[in-house]
Motif scaffolding. Structure first.
Motif, short mmCIF file in Angstrom:
data_model
loop_
_atom_site.label_atom_id
_atom_site.label_comp_id
_atom_site.label_asym_id
_atom_site.label_seq_id
_atom_site.Cartn_x
_atom_site.Cartn_y
_atom_site.Cartn_z
N ALA A 15 -29.74 -47.78 -4.48
CA ALA A 15 -28.76 -48.83 -4.82
C ALA A 15 -27.48 -48.20 -5.40
O ALA A 15 -26.37 -48.62 -5.08
CB ALA A 15 -29.35 -49.83 -5.81
N ALA A 16 -27.65 -47.17 -6.22
CA ALA A 16 -26.49 -46.48 -6.79
C ALA A 16 -25.74 -45.73 -5.70
O ALA A 16 -24.49 -45.74 -5.68
CB ALA A 16 -26.93 -45.53 -7.89
N ALA A 68 -25.55 -46.53 -2.56
CA ALA A 68 -24.82 -47.52 -1.77
C ALA A 68 -23.55 -47.96 -2.50
O ALA A 68 -22.48 -48.10 -1.89
CB ALA A 68 -25.71 -48.73 -1.48
N GLU A 69 -23.65 -48.15 -3.80
CA GLU A 69 -22.48 -48.56 -4.58
C GLU A 69 -21.42 -47.45 -4.62
O GLU A 69 -20.22 -47.71 -4.48
CB GLU A 69 -22.93 -48.91 -6.00
N THR A 114 -19.64 -47.35 -1.29
CA THR A 114 -18.66 -48.44 -1.20
C THR A 114 -17.39 -48.10 -1.97
O THR A 114 -16.27 -48.31 -1.48
CB THR A 114 -19.28 -49.76 -1.72
N GLU A 115 -17.55 -47.58 -3.18
CA GLU A 115 -16.39 -47.19 -4.00
C GLU A 115 -15.60 -46.07 -3.34
O GLU A 115 -14.37 -46.08 -3.36
CB GLU A 115 -16.82 -46.78 -5.41
#
Length: 170
Positions: A64-65, A67-68, A71-72
């Motif tokens: 999840a991190a 993926a974040e 995105t950033e």
């Protein structure tokens, strides 16, 4: 009646301005458009950054991190590579290294199916090339870092030779 004439005139003016052709692009601007320059730059940066993401994942960072972070990173790359200042500098670089005739030739090539395929494949090719080169770079890095430290040490002034800090008012 005056209102009708005014509205007709206003509408005719809007139609004429809408029919005006957009400002003609320079050959280099056209090349960057055909190359999808900003998109290619973002894709290439993302492909290169994937190695970092893989290292983060291997170190135990949750998916999840990852993926974040991905995105950033993409948002940052889009901001960087779509800015007008970078576009202007990119145009200057192409015009520094290529003649106007070469720019036209490149534009013609990149319009072909092979040219478009080349552009589409480039980010993956560059990322794969980095993966292939990375073991050799990692193997050479300790020796290179030692050499850099030796070179810097050769030129570094001893602590006592540092210039004195300026006093207030100097």
């Amino acid at each position: 009646m005056k209102t009708f004439i005014f509205l007709s005139f206003l509408l005719a003016g809007n139609c004429l301005s809408a029919a005006e052709p957009a400002a003609k692009k320079t050959p280099t601007e056209e090349l960057l458009e055909v190359m999808r320059n900003e998109e290619l730059a973002v894709d290439s940066a993302e492909a290169a950054f994937n190695a970092t993401l893989s290292q983060l994942k291997a170190s135990g960072i949750p998916e999840a991190a990852i993926a974040e972070i991905r995105t950033e990173a993409r948002a940052m790359y889009v901001r960087i590579f779509s800015g007008p200042e970078l576009r202007k500098k990119t145009i200057e670089l192409y015009e520094k290294h290529f003649t106007p005739e070469e720019i036209v030739e490149m534009t013609e090539f990149y319009r072909t199916p092979l040219g478009q395929k080349t552009l589409s494949a480039m980010p993956s090719i560059m990322a794969d090339a980095m993966k292939v080169a990375m073991p050799a770079v990692q193997k050479e890095m300790p020796a290179f870092q030692r050499k850099v430290a030796d070179i810097v040490g050769k030129y570094k002034k001893p602590a006592g030779d540092a210039p004195a800090a300026p006093k207030d008012g100097e």
